[in-house]
Design a protein around this motif. Structure first.
Motif, PDB file in Angstrom:
ATOM      1  N   CYS A 148      82.792  11.939  43.125  1.00  0.00           N
ATOM      2  CA  CYS A 148      82.618  13.352  42.774  1.00  0.00           C
ATOM      3  C   CYS A 148      81.717  13.468  41.545  1.00  0.00           C
ATOM      4  CB  CYS A 148      83.970  13.998  42.492  1.00  0.00           C
ATOM      5  SG  CYS A 148      83.843  15.718  41.947  1.00  0.00           S
ATOM      6  N   LEU A 149      80.656  14.238  41.673  1.00  0.00           N
ATOM      7  CA  LEU A 149      79.732  14.466  40.561  1.00  0.00           C
ATOM      8  C   LEU A 149      80.245  15.570  39.659  1.00  0.00           C
ATOM      9  CD1 LEU A 149      76.912  13.109  39.915  1.00  0.00           C
ATOM     10  CD2 LEU A 149      77.874  12.588  42.162  1.00  0.00           C
ATOM     11  N   ARG A 150      80.119  15.357  38.363  1.00  0.00           N
ATOM     12  CA  ARG A 150      80.377  16.392  37.365  1.00  0.00           C
ATOM     13  C   ARG A 150      79.127  16.537  36.496  1.00  0.00           C
ATOM     14  NH1 ARG A 150      85.808  17.832  36.667  1.00  0.00           N
ATOM     15  NH2 ARG A 150      84.805  19.671  35.790  1.00  0.00           N
ATOM     16  N   ARG A 151      78.930  17.731  35.995  1.00  0.00           N
ATOM     17  CA  ARG A 151      77.812  18.014  35.092  1.00  0.00           C
ATOM     18  C   ARG A 151      78.314  19.024  34.065  1.00  0.00           C
ATOM     19  NH1 ARG A 151      71.921  20.359  37.184  1.00  0.00           N
ATOM     20  NH2 ARG A 151      70.804  20.204  35.190  1.00  0.00           N
ATOM     21  N   HIS A 152      77.650  19.127  32.939  1.00  0.00           N
ATOM     22  CA  HIS A 152      78.078  20.078  31.913  1.00  0.00           C
ATOM     23  C   HIS A 152      78.351  21.434  32.570  1.00  0.00           C
ATOM     24  CE1 HIS A 152      77.903  22.850  28.534  1.00  0.00           C
ATOM     25  NE2 HIS A 152      78.088  21.811  27.726  1.00  0.00           N
ATOM     26  N   PRO A 153      79.486  22.084  32.245  1.00  0.00           N
ATOM     27  CA  PRO A 153      79.855  23.334  32.916  1.00  0.00           C
ATOM     28  C   PRO A 153      78.756  24.396  32.899  1.00  0.00           C
ATOM     29  CG  PRO A 153      81.651  22.564  31.548  1.00  0.00           C
ATOM     30  CD  PRO A 153      80.497  21.664  31.264  1.00  0.00           C
TER      31      PRO A 153
END
Length: 536
Positions: free
Chosen positions: A391-396
């Motif tokens: 799962c990719l996350r990036r700065h909100p």
């Protein structure tokens, strides 16, 4: 004067007239002529073919497929009928059958541009972009003045990384036709500057088509991209708001429905925890919110000699839907996710693997990078014991901005949240809550989160970690992902052909003043620290 023409010649003339009427959308008259021929000559394949086109134009894909099948039964060599049947099958999500029908049409050496282009469209929608490219090329060569064919060819060339040729095709699409797609697509893959830009032409197009919500959306997004290239973020946000306004007024977006879907996905993590499956296969699912680095990770991993990219697939969701037999017309809905408690997980996992391998011909281990598969993560891991989910996350704030900036397919309602900053921020908050739940409840050796910013900061460390997570040895070519020649059919098709860059990091800071409504929502939900903001 006596008429000495044969019945066959008379039927041919009637069907030629029917085809003209069909092109003019005089459906009743065209239908009457076709039916008259069929009553006189039940074996006439062309009459059934034209009836199939008429049915297809009314989006009745199931019935149209039956009619094209009837045409083929009367003439197995009718290439156009095979191609249009393939078009119906791909619309009905019967991809393996669609690919087979498209290839049958191609094997019959069809001469017409319409059929050549249709074969390309079916193969593209099936994820076979490299195979589709030649058919688009033949279609544009046969009918170079057709804007639709030029646009399709340009998109295929873009996916293949042939950017110079893609630009030429997009220019031909736009030249003298009034088509709104070519110039907008050209701008999306061409950096604009104060000295050389397409702003004036796009603004003229927007004025001409401002009352057409789809055209306005397309042109306005291109203008926003142009002003962003020229370092004018305020103008970019204004154009995005103008671009989306007309379409937003016509679509239905229910934040409560989004929340219910996230809740159902979290519930699935509980219902499938103790269930087992004997399905074979070890695909790697790369998912998360769009525009957060899923394509980048897919290119890194699929640069490995033992891993093939299958693109963005809907196969798993479709297999679950077909087994669940839930009544809604949505593939992903709470009831379908809830059905994971009762479906045969072994059949589900094997059905997915068979679907991918049959239609795409992939025998090796592969990646599936459909972002929305994050909602299916618990069911995927239960149905495929060998699978891995990344799962990719990036700065909100960057995630919200990048989703708002993206022009998603307007027919895909799952992305309807992206028409306003506020809706996008609320969607992110719900997504964040779901992923945190997954991290707490899914097995860490099979579900992992990777942060886009960490990949950019230290590519090799993150690449090694992900390969280790997938139980694969490190290969140095994974660090040269931009040299991967495989087609890329996503919004990142241009970016991932360049070495890793840092310019997308913290992009939201340049837009901060205009993002205030979204930032307020993120901060209130605890997704963004107040200390990160420089203005409020």
């Amino acid at each position: 004067m006596p008429n000495f023409s044969s019945p066959q010649e008379q039927h041919a003339l009637q069907l030629k007239q029917a085809a003209t009427l069909l092109a003019q959308q005089h459906y009743r008259e065209a239908h009457a002529l076709c039916m008259g021929v069929i009553r006189a000559d039940p074996a006439n394949a062309e009459a059934f073919y034209l009836l199939g086109l008429l049915t297809l134009q009314h989006a009745n894909y199931a019935k149209a497929e039956e009619v094209f099948t009837a045409a083929i039964a009367r003439d197995a060599g009718h290439a156009a009928a095979h191609a249009q049947r393939a078009r119906c099958l791909i619309a009905l999500s019967r991809r393996a059958e669609a690919v087979d029908a498209a290839r049958r049409a191609g094997a019959l050496s069809p001469p017409g541009a319409f059929t050549l282009d249709t074969i390309g469209v079916v193969l593209s929608r099936a994820g076979l972009h490299g195979e589709a490219l030649a058919w688009y090329g033949r279609a544009t060569a046969a009918e170079p003045g057709n804007a639709d064919y030029q646009y399709n060819h340009g998109a295929a060339l873009q996916f293949a990384g042939e950017m110079a040729s893609a630009r030429e095709a997009y220019r031909r699409c736009a030249a003298g036709t009034g088509d709104t797609r070519g110039l907008a697509a050209l701008v999306q893959i061409t950096r604009q500057s104060a000295e050389a830009n397409e702003v004036a032409g796009l603004e003229r197009l927007f004025a001409q088509h401002k009352d057409d919500p789809d055209a306005a959306l397309r042109i306005g997004h291109a203008l926003a991209k142009a002003f962003e290239d020229m370092q004018q973020p305020e103008a970019a946000l204004l154009w995005l708001a103008r671009a989306k306004a007309g379409k937003r007024a016509r679509i239905s977006h229910d934040a409560k429905a989004d929340a219910a879907l996230f809740d159902a996905a979290m519930g699935a993590a509980e219902t499938v925890r103790r269930r087992t499956s004997q399905a074979q296969g070890a695909p790697v699912f790369i998912c998360g919110m769009p525009r957060t680095g899923t394509t980048l990770v897919d290119r890194i991993l699929s640069s490995h000699s033992a891993l093939t990219s299958a693109g963005e697939l809907t196969d798993f969701a479709l297999c679950l839907k077909r087994m669940a037999k839930t009544p809604s017309n949505l593939v992903l809905d709470p009831a379908t996710l809830g059905s994971a408690a009762r479906v045969d997980l072994t059949s589900l996992g094997n059905g997915y693997m068979d679907s991918v391998r049959t239609s795409l011909g992939i025998e090796s281990r592969f990646t599936d990078k459909m972002p929305l598969n994050i909602l299916l993560a618990p069911v995927t891991l239960a149905a495929l014991p060998g699978a891995r989910v990344i799962c990719l996350r990036r700065h909100p704030a960057d995630t919200v901005l990048s989703n708002y900036r993206q022009m998603f397919a307007t027919s895909f309602s799952y992305y309807n949240y992206a028409y306003t900053l506020e809706d996008t921020a609320h969607y992110y908050v719900a997504f964040d809550r779901m992923v945190r739940h997954f991290e707490a409840h899914l097995p860490p050796d099979r579900f992992t989160v990777v942060h886009y910013e960490r990949i950019v900061a230290d590519l090799e460390t993150e690449a090694r970690r992900l390969l280790d997570f997938c139980a694969m040895p490190f290969e140095v070519q994974c660090l040269s992902f931009h040299e991967n020649a495989a087609p890329v059919a996503t919004a990142s098709s241009a970016q991932v052909r360049e070495p890793l860059y840092t310019t997308a990091l913290g992009r939201w800071k340049r837009y901060e003043a205009g993002l205030k409504p979204a930032l307020d929502i993120l901060e209130a939900a605890g997704c963004l620290a107040a200390s990160e903001r420089s203005c409020d």
